[in-house]
Scaffold this motif. Structure first.
Motif, PDB file in Angstrom:
ATOM      1  N   HIS A 145      15.104  -6.562   5.882  1.00  0.00           N
ATOM      2  CA  HIS A 145      16.051  -6.099   6.891  1.00  0.00           C
ATOM      3  C   HIS A 145      15.982  -4.581   6.995  1.00  0.00           C
ATOM      4  O   HIS A 145      15.831  -3.886   5.997  1.00  0.00           O
ATOM      5  CB  HIS A 145      17.480  -6.516   6.510  1.00  0.00           C
ATOM      6  N   ASP A 146      16.124  -4.078   8.209  1.00  0.00           N
ATOM      7  CA  ASP A 146      16.116  -2.623   8.384  1.00  0.00           C
ATOM      8  C   ASP A 146      17.522  -2.037   8.425  1.00  0.00           C
ATOM      9  O   ASP A 146      17.689  -0.840   8.659  1.00  0.00           O
ATOM     10  CB  ASP A 146      15.336  -2.236   9.645  1.00  0.00           C
ATOM     11  N   THR A 147      18.520  -2.865   8.206  1.00  0.00           N
ATOM     12  CA  THR A 147      19.910  -2.427   8.097  1.00  0.00           C
ATOM     13  C   THR A 147      20.462  -2.956   6.779  1.00  0.00           C
ATOM     14  O   THR A 147      19.824  -3.784   6.113  1.00  0.00           O
ATOM     15  CB  THR A 147      20.736  -2.963   9.280  1.00  0.00           C
ATOM     16  N   PRO A 148      21.656  -2.499   6.386  1.00  0.00           N
ATOM     17  CA  PRO A 148      22.210  -2.976   5.115  1.00  0.00           C
ATOM     18  C   PRO A 148      22.314  -4.499   5.046  1.00  0.00           C
ATOM     19  O   PRO A 148      22.640  -5.176   6.028  1.00  0.00           O
ATOM     20  CB  PRO A 148      23.586  -2.315   5.067  1.00  0.00           C
ATOM     21  N   TYR A 149      22.026  -5.003   3.897  1.00  0.00           N
ATOM     22  CA  TYR A 149      22.026  -6.449   3.616  1.00  0.00           C
ATOM     23  C   TYR A 149      23.205  -6.699   2.679  1.00  0.00           C
ATOM     24  O   TYR A 149      23.283  -6.114   1.595  1.00  0.00           O
ATOM     25  CB  TYR A 149      20.698  -6.808   2.961  1.00  0.00           C
ATOM     26  N   VAL A 150      24.149  -7.572   3.114  1.00  0.00           N
ATOM     27  CA  VAL A 150      25.391  -7.767   2.373  1.00  0.00           C
ATOM     28  C   VAL A 150      25.627  -9.254   2.133  1.00  0.00           C
ATOM     29  O   VAL A 150      25.504 -10.073   3.062  1.00  0.00           O
ATOM     30  CB  VAL A 150      26.596  -7.170   3.131  1.00  0.00           C
ATOM     31  N   GLY A 209       8.102   3.126   8.640  1.00  0.00           N
ATOM     32  CA  GLY A 209       8.807   1.853   8.716  1.00  0.00           C
ATOM     33  C   GLY A 209       8.570   0.904   7.562  1.00  0.00           C
ATOM     34  O   GLY A 209       9.111  -0.209   7.564  1.00  0.00           O
ATOM     35  N   GLU A 210       7.784   1.294   6.544  1.00  0.00           N
ATOM     36  CA  GLU A 210       7.585   0.407   5.391  1.00  0.00           C
ATOM     37  C   GLU A 210       8.808   0.482   4.488  1.00  0.00           C
ATOM     38  O   GLU A 210       9.277   1.565   4.153  1.00  0.00           O
ATOM     39  CB  GLU A 210       6.341   0.790   4.595  1.00  0.00           C
ATOM     40  N   ALA A 224       0.836  -1.198   0.000  1.00  0.00           N
ATOM     41  CA  ALA A 224       0.000   0.000   0.000  1.00  0.00           C
ATOM     42  C   ALA A 224       0.875   1.254   0.000  1.00  0.00           C
ATOM     43  O   ALA A 224       0.565   2.257  -0.666  1.00  0.00           O
ATOM     44  CB  ALA A 224      -0.938   0.006   1.206  1.00  0.00           C
ATOM     45  N   ALA A 225       1.995   1.202   0.722  1.00  0.00           N
ATOM     46  CA  ALA A 225       2.916   2.343   0.735  1.00  0.00           C
ATOM     47  C   ALA A 225       3.558   2.536  -0.633  1.00  0.00           C
ATOM     48  O   ALA A 225       3.721   3.669  -1.108  1.00  0.00           O
ATOM     49  CB  ALA A 225       3.983   2.132   1.807  1.00  0.00           C
ATOM     50  N   VAL A 226       3.931   1.433  -1.283  1.00  0.00           N
ATOM     51  CA  VAL A 226       4.488   1.523  -2.636  1.00  0.00           C
ATOM     52  C   VAL A 226       3.497   2.228  -3.558  1.00  0.00           C
ATOM     53  O   VAL A 226       3.864   3.126  -4.331  1.00  0.00           O
ATOM     54  CB  VAL A 226       4.846   0.123  -3.175  1.00  0.00           C
ATOM     55  N   ARG A 227       2.245   1.839  -3.487  1.00  0.00           N
ATOM     56  CA  ARG A 227       1.219   2.455  -4.335  1.00  0.00           C
ATOM     57  C   ARG A 227       1.031   3.938  -3.981  1.00  0.00           C
ATOM     58  O   ARG A 227       0.780   4.771  -4.848  1.00  0.00           O
ATOM     59  CB  ARG A 227      -0.119   1.730  -4.178  1.00  0.00           C
ATOM     60  N   ARG A 228       1.170   4.234  -2.720  1.00  0.00           N
ATOM     61  CA  ARG A 228       0.925   5.614  -2.278  1.00  0.00           C
ATOM     62  C   ARG A 228       1.894   6.599  -2.910  1.00  0.00           C
ATOM     63  O   ARG A 228       1.526   7.752  -3.176  1.00  0.00           O
ATOM     64  CB  ARG A 228       1.045   5.671  -0.747  1.00  0.00           C
ATOM     65  N   TYR A 229       3.112   6.142  -3.182  1.00  0.00           N
ATOM     66  CA  TYR A 229       4.116   7.054  -3.732  1.00  0.00           C
ATOM     67  C   TYR A 229       4.072   7.154  -5.253  1.00  0.00           C
ATOM     68  O   TYR A 229       4.803   7.945  -5.838  1.00  0.00           O
ATOM     69  CB  TYR A 229       5.511   6.635  -3.259  1.00  0.00           C
ATOM     70  N   HIS A 230       3.225   6.368  -5.907  1.00  0.00           N
ATOM     71  CA  HIS A 230       3.018   6.491  -7.362  1.00  0.00           C
ATOM     72  C   HIS A 230       4.341   6.515  -8.132  1.00  0.00           C
ATOM     73  O   HIS A 230       4.544   7.346  -9.023  1.00  0.00           O
ATOM     74  CB  HIS A 230       2.215   7.768  -7.693  1.00  0.00           C
TER      75      HIS A 230
END
Length: 440
Positions: free
Chosen positions: A91-96, A131-132, A22-28
């Motif tokens: 993940h809310d931090t970098p993913y390596v 947080g999305e 829903a957040a993805v859609r919100r930003y168009h």
């Protein structure tokens, strides 16, 4: 810094995933054209890590869509396979992943097993204030490598820049939507207000066909053109048409005052010059030291004759001449030249003229927006140009006359830059079929 010991990522809950989508859609943002700001961010990410490839990715329902790419020309999206971008948003931090072939999370990914053969991957999530995680800023290489803390900090900063750009974009879209809504509301209000300034319909006049039209030059503003037709107590009919100064609310107020003043003046004394003189006095009374409130107008009286014709007496104050379309196709101006602006001068002069409408003839009143329009070659249409056009059209009746003017306005197109009000009065031609034959 490395990605730590390999482990399998837990799938997001359906509720969390629906909120994220829903957040993805919100930003168009999905499927929008390339944007220099995002392209620059992808380029900076690749330069920071010294990798040949980088992306700004948005994770959709079943695909990874790239808002920007560096070193991946022609690639706009891939499937939402786990291991790379699709796992990074968990993940809310970098993913390596220092070595994709050695990590069970990524070893079977199509971009690892197939072209371009990704061996190193690092990503920072693009995260909203709520947080999305919408997607990632990624860097990719075809050889294994390590990532430093400073590099990953820059990657996080770049992801935050992407989020700032998305917020700015959303704010702009909302502002545009609000402005459009306000403009639509203003246009609707202008149309409604304009309708209140004009009679909703012309009355039926025995022995006469009538038609009127109003052509606004802009739907955003209320114009000051007006017209009316109404009965007098003695069997005659009064009519007027004119144009007040200005646009918008002030013009609307002046139009309303003018229209009702002329109606009241006709009840007191329907003599055309007297009616205009009374209007002049009222407008000057409203002036009271502010900006002058003035208008141009034609006021007339119709008197039916026993032969089916109508005697017409009219007076003009600074207004273009009315036109009579005779039965033989000729166009005759009814000049009130010398009539002066109403409400402006200390002692204005109004000029009266008379004519008679016979069966098959029509009278046209119009405001100056029509004759001041520009033809395709840039010249002003003028009174003569209007007369020539109407003579060539040979319109029939009041409706046909306004239809001819409608076609003229359409032909002039962008050359029309002011409102136009029209009032047409026509006497139907005499019947040629004997009444006895009509009932056979």
């Amino acid at each position: 810094m490395t990605g730590g010991a390999p482990h399998h990522d837990a799938e997001p809950s359906p509720v969390d995933e629906q909120r994220r989508l829903a957040a993805v859609r919100r930003y168009h943002i999905l499927d929008t054209p390339s944007d220099g700001a995002f392209d620059t961010i992808a380029s900076l990410a690749a330069r920071t890590f010294g990798t040949p490839m980088a992306t700004v990715a948005i994770i959709d329902t079943d695909r990874v869509w790239f808002k920007a790419t560096h070193g991946l020309d022609g690639v706009t999206q891939i499937g939402r396979d786990t291991g790379l971008c699709a796992s990074a948003i968990l993940h809310d931090t970098p993913y390596v992943v220092p070595d994709t072939l050695a990590d069970p999370r990524t070893a079977d990914h199509p971009l690892v097993r197939g072209e371009p053969g990704i061996r190193f991957y690092a990503a920072a999530p693009i995260t909203t204030a709520q947080g999305e995680r919408l997607g990632t800023v990624d860097v990719l290489d075809i050889r294994p490598r390590e990532a430093t803390d400073d590099q990953l900090a820059v990657l996080e900063d770049l992801a935050a820049l992407v989020m700032d750009e998305l917020e700015l974009r959303l704010s702009t879209l909302r502002t545009i939507a609000a402005e459009r809504a306000q403009r639509t509301a203003a246009e609707r209000l202008a149309r409604t207000l304009q309708r209140t300034l004009l009679p909703p319909a012309l009355p039926a006049v025995p022995g006469l066909d009538t038609a009127a039209a109003y052509h606004p030059a802009s739907v955003h503003e209320v114009g000051g053109d007006f017209y009316d037709l109404f009965p007098l107590d003695d069997g005659r009919w009064a009519f007027f048409l004119g144009d007040v100064c200005g646009k918008g609310a002030d013009a609307a107020a002046l139009t309303s005052l003018t229209r009702y003043t002329l109606r009241a003046a006709a009840i007191y004394d329907p003599d055309p010059c007297t009616a205009l003189a009374n209007l002049d006095a009222v407008l000057k009374g409203e002036h009271q030291g502010g900006a002058p409130r003035y208008c141009t107008a034609v006021f007339g009286v119709l008197e039916p004759g026993p032969d089916g014709s109508f005697a017409v007496s009219l007076a003009g104050g600074g207004h273009p001449p009315a036109l009579v379309l005779r039965a033989d196709g000729s166009v005759e101006p009814i000049s009130t030249a010398g009539g002066q602006l109403i409400g402006m001068l200390p002692d204005p002069r109004f000029v009266q003229a008379t004519t008679r409408l016979f069966p098959g003839e029509a009278l046209l009143l119009y405001t100056d927006g029509l004759i001041e329009a520009r033809t395709p070659d840039g010249t002003m249409l003028g009174e003569d140009g209007l007369a020539r056009r109407l003579s060539a059209a040979v319109p029939r009746g009041a409706d046909g006359l306004l239809g001819a003017v409608d076609e003229l306005l359409a032909d002039l197109g962008p050359g029309v830059n002011d409102d136009t009000a029209l009032l047409a009065l026509s006497v139907p031609p005499r019947r040629t079929t004997p009444p006895a034959q009509e009932n056979r």
